[in-house]
Design an enzyme around this catalytic site. Structure first.
Site, PDB file in Angstrom:
ATOM      1  N   ASN A   1     -10.063  -0.595  -0.526  1.00 19.55           N
ATOM      2  CA  ASN A   1      -8.609  -0.449  -0.408  1.00 19.55           C
ATOM      3  C   ASN A   1      -7.971  -1.003  -1.679  1.00 19.55           C
ATOM      4  OD1 ASN A   1      -5.895  -0.687   0.171  1.00 19.55           O
ATOM      5  ND2 ASN A   1      -6.184  -1.593   2.197  1.00 19.55           N
TER       6      ASN A   1
ATOM      7  N   CYS B   1       0.820  -1.226   0.000  1.00 20.10           N
ATOM      8  CA  CYS B   1       0.000   0.000   0.000  1.00 20.10           C
ATOM      9  C   CYS B   1       0.851   1.273   0.000  1.00 20.10           C
ATOM     10  CB  CYS B   1      -0.947   0.003   1.183  1.00 20.10           C
ATOM     11  SG  CYS B   1      -1.979  -1.461   1.241  1.00 20.10           S
TER      12      CYS B   1
ATOM     13  N   HIS C   1      -3.564   6.943   2.609  1.00 18.25           N
ATOM     14  CA  HIS C   1      -3.909   5.637   2.039  1.00 18.25           C
ATOM     15  C   HIS C   1      -5.323   5.267   2.479  1.00 18.25           C
ATOM     16  CE1 HIS C   1      -4.006   1.575   0.854  1.00 18.25           C
ATOM     17  NE2 HIS C   1      -3.933   1.094   2.087  1.00 18.25           N
TER      18      HIS C   1
HETATM   19  N1  ACO Z   1     -18.877  -9.077   8.239  1.00 21.47           N
HETATM   20  C1  ACO Z   1     -19.389  -9.343   9.430  1.00 21.47           C
HETATM   21  N2  ACO Z   1     -18.639  -9.670  10.481  1.00 21.47           N
HETATM   22  C2  ACO Z   1     -17.307  -9.692  10.315  1.00 21.47           C
HETATM   23  C3  ACO Z   1     -16.707  -9.402   9.086  1.00 21.47           C
HETATM   24  C4  ACO Z   1     -17.557  -9.111   8.016  1.00 21.47           C
HETATM   25  N3  ACO Z   1     -17.062  -8.812   6.795  1.00 21.47           N
HETATM   26  N4  ACO Z   1     -15.375  -9.491   9.222  1.00 21.47           N
HETATM   27  C5  ACO Z   1     -15.140  -9.816  10.496  1.00 21.47           C
HETATM   28  N5  ACO Z   1     -16.307  -9.953  11.165  1.00 21.47           N
HETATM   29  C6  ACO Z   1     -16.530 -10.280  12.550  1.00 21.47           C
HETATM   30  C7  ACO Z   1     -15.338 -10.956  13.155  1.00 21.47           C
HETATM   31  O1  ACO Z   1     -15.385 -12.333  12.883  1.00 21.47           O
HETATM   32  C8  ACO Z   1     -15.549 -10.674  14.636  1.00 21.47           C
HETATM   33  O2  ACO Z   1     -16.463 -11.584  15.142  1.00 21.47           O
HETATM   34  P1  ACO Z   1     -16.215 -12.261  16.593  1.00 21.47           P
HETATM   35  O3  ACO Z   1     -16.166 -11.105  17.544  1.00 21.47           O
HETATM   36  O4  ACO Z   1     -17.386 -13.163  16.738  1.00 21.47           O
HETATM   37  O5  ACO Z   1     -14.909 -12.964  16.447  1.00 21.47           O
HETATM   38  C9  ACO Z   1     -16.237  -9.308  14.643  1.00 21.47           C
HETATM   39  O6  ACO Z   1     -16.699  -9.104  13.303  1.00 21.47           O
HETATM   40  C10 ACO Z   1     -15.366  -8.163  15.050  1.00 21.47           C
HETATM   41  O7  ACO Z   1     -14.159  -8.215  14.364  1.00 21.47           O
HETATM   42  P2  ACO Z   1     -13.010  -7.239  14.744  1.00 21.47           P
HETATM   43  O8  ACO Z   1     -11.774  -7.762  14.118  1.00 21.47           O
HETATM   44  O9  ACO Z   1     -13.022  -6.937  16.190  1.00 21.47           O
HETATM   45  O10 ACO Z   1     -13.465  -5.896  13.992  1.00 21.47           O
HETATM   46  P3  ACO Z   1     -12.652  -4.578  13.896  1.00 21.47           P
HETATM   47  O11 ACO Z   1     -13.464  -3.500  14.497  1.00 21.47           O
HETATM   48  O12 ACO Z   1     -11.232  -4.732  14.328  1.00 21.47           O
HETATM   49  O13 ACO Z   1     -12.629  -4.327  12.319  1.00 21.47           O
HETATM   50  C11 ACO Z   1     -11.207  -4.497  10.414  1.00 21.47           C
HETATM   51  C12 ACO Z   1     -11.983  -5.261  11.469  1.00 21.47           C
HETATM   52  C13 ACO Z   1     -12.163  -3.702   9.583  1.00 21.47           C
HETATM   53  C14 ACO Z   1     -10.479  -5.505   9.528  1.00 21.47           C
HETATM   54  C15 ACO Z   1     -10.195  -3.561  11.097  1.00 21.47           C
HETATM   55  O14 ACO Z   1      -9.468  -4.244  12.063  1.00 21.47           O
HETATM   56  C16 ACO Z   1      -9.260  -2.925  10.128  1.00 21.47           C
HETATM   57  O15 ACO Z   1      -9.647  -2.167   9.259  1.00 21.47           O
HETATM   58  N6  ACO Z   1      -7.964  -3.185  10.280  1.00 21.47           N
HETATM   59  C17 ACO Z   1      -7.007  -2.646   9.369  1.00 21.47           C
HETATM   60  C18 ACO Z   1      -6.749  -3.697   8.380  1.00 21.47           C
HETATM   61  C19 ACO Z   1      -6.709  -3.174   6.994  1.00 21.47           C
HETATM   62  O16 ACO Z   1      -7.225  -2.149   6.622  1.00 21.47           O
HETATM   63  N7  ACO Z   1      -6.066  -3.951   6.211  1.00 21.47           N
HETATM   64  C20 ACO Z   1      -5.971  -3.627   4.850  1.00 21.47           C
HETATM   65  C21 ACO Z   1      -4.627  -3.703   4.383  1.00 21.47           C
HETATM   66  S1  ACO Z   1      -3.628  -2.793   5.407  1.00 21.47           S
HETATM   67  C22 ACO Z   1      -3.454  -1.362   4.839  1.00 21.47           C
HETATM   68  O17 ACO Z   1      -3.873  -1.091   3.752  1.00 21.47           O
HETATM   69  C23 ACO Z   1      -2.812  -0.401   5.710  1.00 21.47           C
END
Ligand code: ACO
Length: 325
Positions: free
Chosen positions: A282, A115, A252
């Site tokens: 993304n 990224c 980003h």
């Molecule tokens: N739909 C519904 N539920 C979901 C989904 C989905 N698509 N994905 C995950 N869940 C569930 C999980 O299983 C979890 O359930 P559980 O509590 O029963 O285990 C629950 O939702 C909560 O998940 P969390 O991981 O706590 O959610 P969080 O608020 O952390 O959000 C996310 C997750 C959006 C991935 C966040 O952590 C994030 O954006 N992280 C950055 C990662 C990123 O952007 N990566 C991209 C590449 S990196 C970059 O570009 C910099």
């Protein structure tokens, strides 16, 4: 003191035709529009069907060269940031160089910084221009991330999209002050300690395949906020500008909550922050040039404005650029 600056004289972008909405995704995995929108800010993304990275990147580059009022024969160096090349080798940049007809001998290569790829490419091109190794450089970021996403994994498949953006840089004489047009400062960083936190679960020399995107979302989130805001602040300091001078912060585009936290840390007003992830998702290396080109084309971002670009991705890699358009 007089100096050489890299002025952005052309911008272009390209998105694959097919749009995949959150509702479409909820038919594929157990998720909902509400979950995706509130957790990420993403509503829809473009997905490549027949298009490959060289096709969308080629169009973005072509558009940027036209927008600059130049032709492909004016290009002295071409750098493409991508982690989703058409072939493992040769580089996708070489394919585009052939397709667009860059001059014989013009260097063309891909870089892999996930990224942060566009910020890395812009930094390299700016250095080449300032060293006098090129007068006109094209930098692009392009991805078909949909090809390395596991479409059965709701933790990742809702986050990504495909697209391409490009910029043409030209050497101009500056006065060496922060009133100059062009790139004012750049920084790039990496920290391999976080190698496992974000990436693919395979690769050519390990699994003989590209693997699928895997990540530790929470870990990435935490580091992203710090890396993005620190890189932005550092390039502002390097350029000798303060937050009040900044017209647009272009971070980003990974998650709206990351973007909001970065803006808050930098104390930059939300109306000065470009958000495009709602309709792009993304797009990794493409996310910044895509957001920049789209908002320039719509007239929102204008010539003369001061931009701060900041990116963070797998590696971890991160970096920033301060540029007056
Ligand atoms: N739909 C519904 N539920 C979901 C989904 C989905 N698509 N994905 C995950 N869940 C569930 C999980 O299983 C979890 O359930 P559980 O509590 O029963 O285990 C629950 O939702 C909560 O998940 P969390 O991981 O706590 O959610 P969080 O608020 O952390 O959000 C996310 C997750 C959006 C991935 C966040 O952590 C994030 O954006 N992280 C950055 C990662 C990123 O952007 N990566 C991209 C590449 S990196 C970059 O570009 C910099």
């Amino acid at each position: 003191m007089m100096c050489i600056r890299s002025e952005i004289i052309g911008l272009g972008h390209c998105l694959p035709e097919k749009i995949l909405t959150n509702d479409d995704l909820s038919q594929m995995v157990e998720t909902s529009d509400e979950w995706i929108r509130t957790r990420t800010g993403i509503c829809s993304r473009h997905i490549a069907t027949t298009e490959t990275t060289s096709v969308i990147a080629g169009k973005a580059v072509e558009n940027a060269i036209k927008n600059a009022g130049l032709t492909p024969s004016d290009v002295d160096v071409f750098i493409l940031a991508t982690i989703t090349p058409d072939n493992t080798t040769p580089s996708t940049a070489a394919k585009i160089a052939r397709n667009l007809g860059f001059r014989h001998g013009v260097p063309a290569f891909d870089i892999s910084a996930a990224c942060s790829g566009f910020v890395y490419a812009l930094t390299l091109a700016d250095n080449m221009i300032r060293l006098g190794q090129a007068k006109t450089a094209v930098v692009a970021g392009a991805e078909c991330l949909s090809k390395i996403v596991d479409w059965t994994d709701r933790n990742t498949c809702v986050l990504f999209g495909d697209g391409a953006g490009a910029a043409v840089l030209r050497a101009v004489e500056g006065e060496g002050t922060n009133k100059d047009t062009g790139v004012l400062s750049t920084r790039i960083y990496a920290d391999g300690e976080q190698y496992e936190s974000l990436g693919t679960n395979g690769g050519v020399s390990s699994t003989q395949s590209s693997g699928f995107v895997v990540m530790n979302g929470k870990e990435v989130f935490k580091h992203a906020v710090v890396c993005l805001s620190e890189a932005a602040q550092t390039v502002m300091n390097d350029a000798g500008v303060v937050k009040e001078d900044v017209d647009w912060l272009i971070p980003h585009q990974a998650n709206i909550r990351i973007i909001d936290s970065v803006a808050e840390r930098l104390e930059i007003d939300k109306d000065k922050v470009i958000v495009a992830l709602d309709h792009h998702g993304n797009t990794s290396a493409a996310s910044i040039p895509l957001a920049l080109s789209e908002n320039y084309a719509s007239g929102r971002i204008k010539k003369g404005q001061l931009l701060v670009l900041t990116a963070m991705g797998a590696g971890f890699t991160w970096g920033g650029v301060c540029v007056r358009l």
